[in-house]
Design an enzyme around this catalytic site. Sequence first.
Site, PDB file in Angstrom:
ATOM      1  N   LYS A 176       0.852  -1.194   0.000  1.00  0.00           N
ATOM      2  CA  LYS A 176       0.000   0.000   0.000  1.00  0.00           C
ATOM      3  C   LYS A 176       0.886   1.241   0.000  1.00  0.00           C
ATOM      4  CE  LYS A 176      -1.846   2.781   2.942  1.00  0.00           C
ATOM      5  NZ  LYS A 176      -1.965   4.027   2.131  1.00  0.00           N
ATOM      6  N   GLU A 251       9.814   1.238  10.886  1.00  0.00           N
ATOM      7  CA  GLU A 251      10.704   2.385  11.018  1.00  0.00           C
ATOM      8  C   GLU A 251       9.815   3.597  11.196  1.00  0.00           C
ATOM      9  OE1 GLU A 251      13.278   4.979   8.092  1.00  0.00           O
ATOM     10  OE2 GLU A 251      14.234   3.026   8.379  1.00  0.00           O
ATOM     11  N   CYS A 285      13.182  10.797   7.464  1.00  0.00           N
ATOM     12  CA  CYS A 285      13.052  10.272   8.828  1.00  0.00           C
ATOM     13  C   CYS A 285      14.334  10.448   9.648  1.00  0.00           C
ATOM     14  CB  CYS A 285      12.639   8.803   8.800  1.00  0.00           C
ATOM     15  SG  CYS A 285      13.741   7.754   7.843  1.00  0.00           S
ATOM     16  N   GLU A 386       8.598  15.345  16.359  1.00  0.00           N
ATOM     17  CA  GLU A 386       9.020  15.335  14.966  1.00  0.00           C
ATOM     18  C   GLU A 386       8.184  16.319  14.153  1.00  0.00           C
ATOM     19  OE1 GLU A 386      10.326  11.956  11.792  1.00  0.00           O
ATOM     20  OE2 GLU A 386       8.307  11.754  12.612  1.00  0.00           O
TER      21      GLU A 386
END
Length: 492
Positions: A176, A251, A285, A386
Amino acid sequence: MRTINMYINGHWVESASGKVTEIINPANGSTFAQATRGTAEDVNMAVAAAKQAFKPGSLWRHLTADERAELLNKAADLIEARAEELALAETNSMGRVYKETRYDDVYAASGAFRYYASLVHELQGAASAENVDMLTVTVREPLGVCAVVAPWNYSMGTLAAGMAPALAAGNTVVIKPSSLTPVSTAMMVEAMEEAGFPAGSVNMVLGSGSEVGSALAQSEDVAKITFTGGTATGKDIIAKSSTSVKRYAMELGGKSPFIIFDDADLDVAVDRLMFGIFLSQGQVCIAGSRLLVQSTIYEQVMHMLEERIPKIRIGMPLDEDTEFGPMVSKRHMEHVLEYIEIGKAEGAKVLIGGHRITKGDFAKGYFIEPTVLVNCNEHMRVVSEEIFGPVLTVQTFSDEAEAVRLANSTSYGLAGGVFTRDMGRALRVCTNVNTGIMWANTYMDETPGVPVSPHKQSGTTVDGGLDGLKEYTVLKQINLKMSPEKSGWFNS
């Protein structure tokens, strides 16, 4: 306008919903493609196809390791043959500059296929003959249906990094992509179809995470979920899949520290700092989003940033001279701008940038200035959460112990870097900072094939290398008795 359909059991199909999602070019706000919008029903069909293709006796299960490797290598060839087309689709979807997608994303994808094709014969077990008249062996077997859920950034490379080891180990997959960036993924699947992957071994479902992603998590026929994205979404996937026992490779978020000591080569350190936070507009990331700079060189480093950051070439992503492009979407741009305002409200000062770029053609897209926030502390949200954008927070430290403490002060543990000429100090810092990967005197340099495992809220399991490939298998023990005999336990 191109319409992207789903790929289920060897066929390109529209969604059961009949609805589509527009794919927006973030550089100018225009619609350049549309994608069919999948539902839970579509997920169930894809998972059923993958389950059927995994059954003993199927064409996929009959393939030898060499034949699986050949398919992976053929797919890599076909991906590289379409490199320019793939890169253009990714740039138009996500806004990453073309020279990034052309020379990074495409070859990250084909490289993953080639790398894991080379490892198919390394999945070996062991044998033991310690018991008299009995041989015990272990073998590694594929898990079954593996779901790979990818983010919108580095979508080609991320999907390939999940698909390639899963397929190399003999599993079937349902993938996906993000609803923002499905075009390049569909083209990768076209390459895999042309390479000859049997029907059902590779399936692609399009749609939202809330519907399609949730359905994959809840499916009892999915043996493993590989997910790259935010920590909150990762936790949600785990919670929704709790009705069945699955394996996870995740992750998740990062808030990586970038530590500069006063004995570092500052020209190199500042160059790498700008690369680490402003590459792909900070939508990475492992972005070095927290600068920790020794107080004795704070003013010097800030002066260097004030001098160099305004020279970054901001432009349209298809321009070969562009170094910095737009945010992926209007919504994400607004998310980043909101964090800048949060930082200001918390007491941070904007040293550089901090605004949306609205001059000329930029007004049609989703551009934000490269931004530096100073006067920051570890209790601020902009430091601990973040942001996933071109926003660098700056903190100072006095000595090594304080640098390590500040580096470890967030809930994340994905990556980090340290710059110093003292290699003993570099090794101590790399050892004591709790992250899955550390760099010393460089940042984001890669060594292919070396596994990594994130710390804390940044993820689970092992990714990369032979260790990562093994994560897509189950270790089975088989005991072979040479001469059958009774146990003698019961007298009857």
